[in-house]
Design an enzyme around this catalytic site. Structure first.
Site, PDB file in Angstrom:
ATOM      1  CB  ALA A  43      -0.934   0.003   1.205  1.00  0.00           C
TER       2      ALA A  43
ATOM      3  CG  LEU B  77       2.141  12.581   4.479  1.00  0.00           C
ATOM      4  CD1 LEU B  77       1.770  13.699   5.441  1.00  0.00           C
ATOM      5  CD2 LEU B  77       1.091  11.479   4.508  1.00  0.00           C
ATOM      6  CG  ASN B  78       6.560  12.973  -1.601  1.00  0.00           C
ATOM      7  OD1 ASN B  78       6.298  11.836  -1.205  1.00  0.00           O
ATOM      8  ND2 ASN B  78       7.668  13.270  -2.265  1.00  0.00           N
TER       9      ASN B  78
ATOM     10  CB  ALA C 259       8.449  -9.035  -0.138  1.00  0.00           C
ATOM     11  NE  ARG C 260       9.316  -6.449  -7.296  1.00  0.00           N
ATOM     12  CZ  ARG C 260       9.870  -5.529  -8.067  1.00  0.00           C
ATOM     13  NH1 ARG C 260      10.790  -4.712  -7.567  1.00  0.00           N
ATOM     14  NH2 ARG C 260       9.533  -5.419  -9.326  1.00  0.00           N
TER      15      ARG C 260
ATOM     16  CB  CYS D  50       8.544   2.606  -0.749  1.00  0.00           C
ATOM     17  SG  CYS D  50       7.284   3.807  -1.169  1.00  0.00           S
TER      18      CYS D  50
ATOM     19  CB  CYS E  59      12.903 -20.943 -14.209  1.00  0.00           C
ATOM     20  SG  CYS E  59      12.287 -19.991 -12.799  1.00  0.00           S
TER      21      CYS E  59
END
Length: 677
Positions: free
Chosen positions: A30, A75-76, A139-140, A191, A489
């Protein structure tokens, strides 16, 4: 209602538009992208253009998960948040704000870590689509693996300044996130710098980008008194408003003390230290949910560090095993080293008057007390510059005062969180690698995510594209056709299955034997395999001590994977997800529920050997095949197998070594023999 959905029906078609309210979407993150994406997901679709006007859709059942709390710097660009929301859960506030866009949407916020055990494969299977808005590589990769295991479509995304990318991922149809190896990132989006740091770079960026601007930058309305007054009039939580007022006042007092000539140097530095490293950390500790799956930080004590009575409750990496207040090179820097400029820095960093020590001062690791004294010295120097008329001070790697301050503040924060510290040289090298997040890029990427999500829901797989936002005015967007999965993979090419069990009652051997089955249509049947949990070797054909141990004793519990690797490299790897038994299971029931049918991994198509030619004589060419690489055991659990075991004998033969059963055994071929007793 017809007006709200008429545009969606016209653009998406009646079938997909009718499905959207029932589609279950998991949105992970978020932050900058997550806020934009949540707004797209929660509102009605009004119009569609490529860049400026982002797709606004009507997904009706959204689960939003994020572990972070709101910081003032968010906040920006994260427009769902306001100043009154600072220190609150991002997921909770974002859900509450976005829900007002569309009263028909159902948003379930979760303040937690996506890697927690409760968010297992079964939980992922409950969603129709997963949208990633993360800025953390680990996390990704975790979400990518869980989506591969659950068979759920994933739309991966990321931004870095003006650059961005969107990647739709479908198991067995497209490349997954790990099909192309990812280098360790050397730049960090804003972030990534969390209120719960886990790496030294997080603390360095925090000191450089947050602490210096707040203490020595422009005098902003940090507390937002006017907005808090308005929130109080509107009936917002009075206790939270009072807490925000108190914190705002405390920070204003700190800024004022640094600018007041009547304040002593030590008092001002102590006030800053107490606010940042004691009060703020203590406030974070009051949020119990943040520390369910991570170690708690330790508030630092100013006087205790100086007099040597303070000890950290968490391990702090000190040079050469020194204690937090131990001397380095035989000296402890004096607290009187608050002089001006380079003289104080030399005294603190050198720790010795020798020329060799002076030559390596920047590489020297500082103790906890050293860092505190450097913090006091640098804070006083910066405060003196402010008092002498310098309006604002920002970080400059060539400014010794700011570099000293960032080094000391970052290492003190690292100490509080149990993170290894860095030398002044390392801090100077690392402090420049920061990429700011840009709200416009986040908005563009959020719109592109929704476009790819709609193609996925339509099953219009030919329309899916990898999309890149570039810093090129003539071609800001580029699309690339999706590639097929990388056959090598180690994530999406594995075969995934799930077992439900009670880890306290089920052994490792029971799970492995159960998954392999008896053969003849029920699994592959017994074969020689090695079993791993992440990088840990749990068993192999020559070492089966753990097979009789329970999963719980091996710390293999809900949410984790057992990796079953064929020793002969004949079958593909099986990834076994460990899940919890249904609530209605009793202690008398079987503690292990196997998947039906059992997994049947495909056989590996072996490539032609790239044989190397070894010339032993002008007319005699002999082809020598390279022996297969051996996996390194990193956990120290596995012991060497007996020399005469079948597997070890086979490996020795591949290496050109014959193992004779007895001393009298004859070798039939004409070769050179080296006899070993």
């Amino acid at each position: 209602m017809a007006g709200r959905t008429s545009h969606a029906t016209a653009i998406l078609g009646p079938e997909l538009a009718a499905r959207l309210p029932e589609v279950k979407v998991l949105l992970v993150g978020a932050g900058g992208i997550g806020c934009e994406l949540l707004a797209c997901s929660a509102a009605d679709l009004r119009f569609l253009t490529l860049v400026k006007n982002i797709v606004l859709t009507g997904f009706g059942r959204i689960t939003l998960l994020d572990l972070d709390t709101i910081d003032l710097s968010n906040l920006n660009r994260q427009f769902l948040f306001r100043k009154k929301d600072v220190k609150q859960s991002k997921a909770m506030v974002a859900a509450k704000t976005a829900a007002a866009f569309n009263p028909n949407v159902n948003i379930t916020p979760i303040h937690g870590n996506i890697k927690e055990a409760q968010f297992d494969v079964e939980w992922f299977k409950s969603f129709d689509l997963v949208l990633n808005a993360l800025d953390n590589l680990d996390a990704r990769r975790h979400v990518n693996k869980m989506c591969m295991a659950a068979g759920v479509p994933l739309v991966e995304s990321g931004t870095a300044g003006y650059l961005g990318q969107v990647q739709p991922i479908l198991k067995d149809r497209t490349e997954c996130f790990d099909c192309v190896p990812k280098p360790t990132p050397k730049t960090f989006p804003v972030c990534t710098i969390r209120s719960t740091p886990s790496q030294p770079i997080h603390c360095i960026v925090w000191a450089k980008s947050y602490l210096i601007p707040q203490l020595f930058g422009e005098d902003e309305d940090v507390g937002g008194e006017g907005e808090l007054d308005e929130a109080e009039k509107q009936g917002e939580n009075a206790q939270e408003i009072a807490t925000l007022r108190k914190e705002a006042q405390a920070f204003k007092s700190v800024r004022a003390a640094l600018r007041t000539t009547s304040s002593t140097h030590s008092d001002a530095a102590k006030l800053v230290f107490h606010k940042v490293f004691y009060s703020d950390i203590s406030n974070l500790l009051s949020m119990e949910d943040m520390w369910r799956s991570r170690a708690k930080p330790t508030p630092l004590e100013f006087d205790g560090i100086l007099d040597g009575t303070f000890t950290l409750s968490q391990a702090f990496q000190q040079p050469n095993g020194a204690s937090p207040h131990a001397p380095v090179n035989g000296n402890v820097a004096s607290s009187s080293a608050s002089g001006s400029g380079s003289a104080a820095t030399e005294k603190l960093l050198n720790g010795s008057s020798s020329s060799s020590a002076a030559g390596l001062k920047d590489q020297r690791m500082l103790t906890l007390r050293d860092n505190l004294e450097l913090f006091i010295s640098s804070a006083n120097r910066l405060a003196s510059r402010i008092r002498d008329g310098e309006e604002t001070i920002s970080f400059d790697k060539d400014d010794d005062d700011t570099l000293d301050f960032v080094t000391a503040a970052a290492n003190l924060r690292s100490a509080a969180y149990g993170i290894p510290g860095k030398s002044r040289w390392e801090v100077k090298e690392m402090a420049g690698n920061i990429i700011p997040a840009i709200a416009t890029t986040n908005a563009i990427i959020a719109g592109l995510i929704v476009l790819q999500a709609l193609h996925s829901l339509r099953k219009s797989y030919s329309a899916l594209r990898n999309v890149h936002v570039q810093f090129r005015p003539n071609l800001p967007l580029s699309t690339i056709n999706l590639s097929s999965p990388n056959p090598k993979c180690g994530v999406c090419r594995d075969v995934y299955t799930q077992v439900l069990c009670d880890p306290a009652r089920v052994t490792l051997g029971e799970v492995v034997q159960g998954v392999l089955g008896e053969g003849k249509g029920s699994g592959t049947g017994p074969r020689e395999v090695s079993v791993y949990e992440e990088q840990r070797v749990l068993s192999d054909p020559d070492w089966d001590d753990n097979n009789a141990r329970t999963l719980e004793s091996l710390n293999v519990t809900r949410g984790k994977f057992l990796t079953i690797v064929d020793e002969e490299s004949e079958y593909a790897t099986i990834q076994v997800a460990i899940g919890a038994l249904p609530p209605n299971y009793s202690a008398e029931d079987d503690a292990l529920s196997l998947p039906q049918p059992l997994p049947l991994p495909p056989k590996i198509v072996k490539e032609e050997s790239t044989a190397q030619k070894k010339r032993s004589a002008p007319d005699d060419d002999e082809i020598v095949e390279e022996p297969p690489a051996k996996r390194a055991r990193t956990n120290g659990l596995a012991s060497l197998a007996p020399l005469g075991s079948p597997t070890k004998k086979r490996i020795l033969e591949e290496d050109g070594i014959l193992l004779l059963e007895t001393a009298d055994e004859k070798v039939e071929v004409d070769i050179d023999v080296i006899e070993i007793d």
